[in-house]
Scaffold this motif. Structure first.
Motif, short mmCIF file in Angstrom:
data_model
loop_
_atom_site.label_atom_id
_atom_site.label_comp_id
_atom_site.label_asym_id
_atom_site.label_seq_id
_atom_site.Cartn_x
_atom_site.Cartn_y
_atom_site.Cartn_z
N THR A 109 0.84 -1.20 0.00
CA THR A 109 0.00 0.00 0.00
C THR A 109 0.88 1.25 0.00
O THR A 109 2.10 1.17 0.17
CB THR A 109 -0.90 0.02 1.24
N LYS A 110 0.25 2.40 -0.18
CA LYS A 110 0.99 3.66 -0.14
C LYS A 110 1.66 3.84 1.22
O LYS A 110 2.80 4.31 1.31
CB LYS A 110 0.06 4.84 -0.43
N ARG A 111 0.96 3.46 2.27
CA ARG A 111 1.52 3.58 3.62
C ARG A 111 2.74 2.68 3.76
O ARG A 111 3.75 3.09 4.34
CB ARG A 111 0.46 3.22 4.66
N LYS A 151 4.81 1.76 1.43
CA LYS A 151 5.91 2.37 0.69
C LYS A 151 6.48 3.57 1.44
O LYS A 151 7.70 3.79 1.44
CB LYS A 151 5.43 2.79 -0.71
N ASP A 152 5.60 4.34 2.07
CA ASP A 152 6.07 5.49 2.86
C ASP A 152 6.94 5.04 4.03
O ASP A 152 7.93 5.69 4.37
CB ASP A 152 4.88 6.31 3.37
N SER A 205 10.76 2.72 -5.69
CA SER A 205 9.59 3.58 -5.52
C SER A 205 9.96 5.06 -5.61
O SER A 205 9.12 5.90 -5.92
CB SER A 205 8.91 3.30 -4.19
N TYR A 243 -4.46 7.90 6.15
CA TYR A 243 -4.31 7.07 4.96
C TYR A 243 -5.65 6.43 4.65
O TYR A 243 -6.21 5.70 5.47
CB TYR A 243 -3.27 5.97 5.19
N GLU A 302 -7.09 1.62 0.80
CA GLU A 302 -6.98 1.44 -0.65
C GLU A 302 -8.02 0.44 -1.14
O GLU A 302 -8.20 -0.63 -0.57
CB GLU A 302 -5.57 1.00 -1.02
#
Length: 398
Positions: free
Chosen positions: A9-11, A13-14, A94, A349, A352
């Motif tokens: 998820t974006k989280r 990757k962060d 990323s 967040y 997704e």
């Protein structure tokens, strides 16, 4: 690896990118930055990133030997996470960075470095927790040295920069810092100051004793040896939120509420005092223990003809010790009890949306009849088509 990256998820990757730049984070720091809604979900997600995806690895930070929590030397202070080789590659991919870094060099190499890095990363956490990520940028030490061509031998902790402005360089003095360590830090500060490229520097001290020793060392320097800077803050690490609010210019509103009157920016010739009251009194701040600012206060008050027109606002009584006693006797002191508080949910967040996933459920008969009427009103063919449309819009309106 491609499959793993697509499933993150974006989280996720962060988290990987943050670990890439800042070497390590404790579970508590990750929770405060990325999972403020649920500690339980934080644990489960980190476990999945470690056990299933294999992109992070857990490390134990042991409590200091002889401390209250670890009298026998077997206690655990925190669990930290670092990137694996796979996590390094995904973080680089990323961000579109070349694959040059190795996991063994990205993670702190021993317990002392691991502890120091977690303390330094509390500044990053504070930036996020206080909702200042849009105004301030945290720059890790490696990026800072590369970006500003600083010596790799500097013991820089990192920097906080207001967007589009010069960074405020940070050094960190941990607990039990020796006189030699303090001297080395101030030698480095002087070296950077002599170059003239950076005019705002802060030395963060983990404990009160370290802070007092740092102040004592600074005062012992001959005037010609003291770093010539726009601002040099020697501050308790626990007072970092004041530094962040000062950088983002939020303290003016706090002072106005405390003094119960509007403040105006000082005239050009009086820039050493940032604000003035309607009555013409000057406002000096000791929120961030700026020793350069303190010298200006001392010089201003001892001048002949001082008119008692200076108000000194402070948050920590320790910082008053930097002022000379004869000066303190002449000042109007104002204690400000306000302390910047973190937001309850600084980062949100959104969950997704997972596509191509089959879902089965039963619709009660009375609801189904309402759906049929809605289908007729909208000119659709089937109830299933209507439900699919509502799912894509992520809302159901009947």
């Amino acid at each position: 690896m491609a499959d793993n990256l697509s499933n993150l998820t974006k989280r996720d990757k962060d988290i990987l990118v943050t670990l890439y730049h800042n070497r390590t984070l404790t579970i508590n720091q990750i929770y405060r930055m990325f999972f403020p809604r649920s500690l339980e979900y934080c644990y489960s997600r980190l476990k999945k990133l470690e056990k299933v995806f294999g992109v992070i690895n857990g490390k134990v930070l042991k409590a200091p030997l002889g401390s209250r929590d670890n009298p026998a030397g077997t206690g655990i202070e925190a669990k930290c996470y670092v990137l694996t080789e796979k996590g390094i590659r995904l973080a680089e991919k990323s961000q579109g960075l070349p694959q040059t870094r190795q996991a063994c060099y990205n993670a702190p190499s021993d317990q002392s470095k691991l502890r120091l890095q977690t303390k330094i990363n509390d500044v990053l956490v504070a930036v996020v927790e206080h909702g200042l990520s849009q105004e301030l940028e945290w720059i890790d030490s490696r990026t800072l040295k590369e970006q500003y061509s600083l010596s790799r031998n500097l013991y820089l902790a990192g920097a906080v920069a207001k967007r589009g402005k010069d960074p405020n360089l940070l050094w960190y003095l941990p607990e039990h810092s020796t006189e030699r360590a303090i001297t080395n830090i101030f030698n480095q500060v002087s070296t950077v100051a002599d170059e003239g490229r950076h005019q705002n520097i802060a030395v963060l001290c983990e404990t009160t004793d370290v802070w007092k020793n740092a102040i004592k060392h600074y005062k012992s320097l001959p005037s010609h040896s003291q770093p010539i800077l726009n601002r040099l803050s020697i501050i308790h690490a626990k007072d970092v939120p004041y530094l962040l609010w000062h950088e983002s210019d939020r303290m003016k509103q706090v002072l106005e509420e405390e003094l119960e009157q509007d403040l105006t920016s000082a005239e050009y010739g009086e820039r050493r005092f940032r604000y003035t009251t309607k009555e013409g009194k000057k406002i000096a701040e000791l929120f961030i223990s700026d020793v350069r600012h303190v010298r200006q206060i001392n010089h201003y008050v001892v001048q002949p003809g001082y008119e008692d027109d200076l108000i000194v606002c402070y948050c920590n009584p320790d910082y008053l010790e930097v002022l000379d006693q004869p000066v303190l006797d002449k000042l109007e002191l104002r204690f400000v009890g306000f302390r910047p508080q973190p937001l309850l949910e600084p980062v949100v967040y959104e969950r997704e949306w997972k596509r191509n996933r089959r879902v089965s459920f039963t619709i009660p008969e009375e609801v189904y009849s309402k759906l049929q009427k809605e289908v007729e009103n909208r000119g659709l063919d089937t109830v299933e088509e209507f439900i699919k449309e509502m799912i894509e819009r992520k809302t159901v309106e009947i």
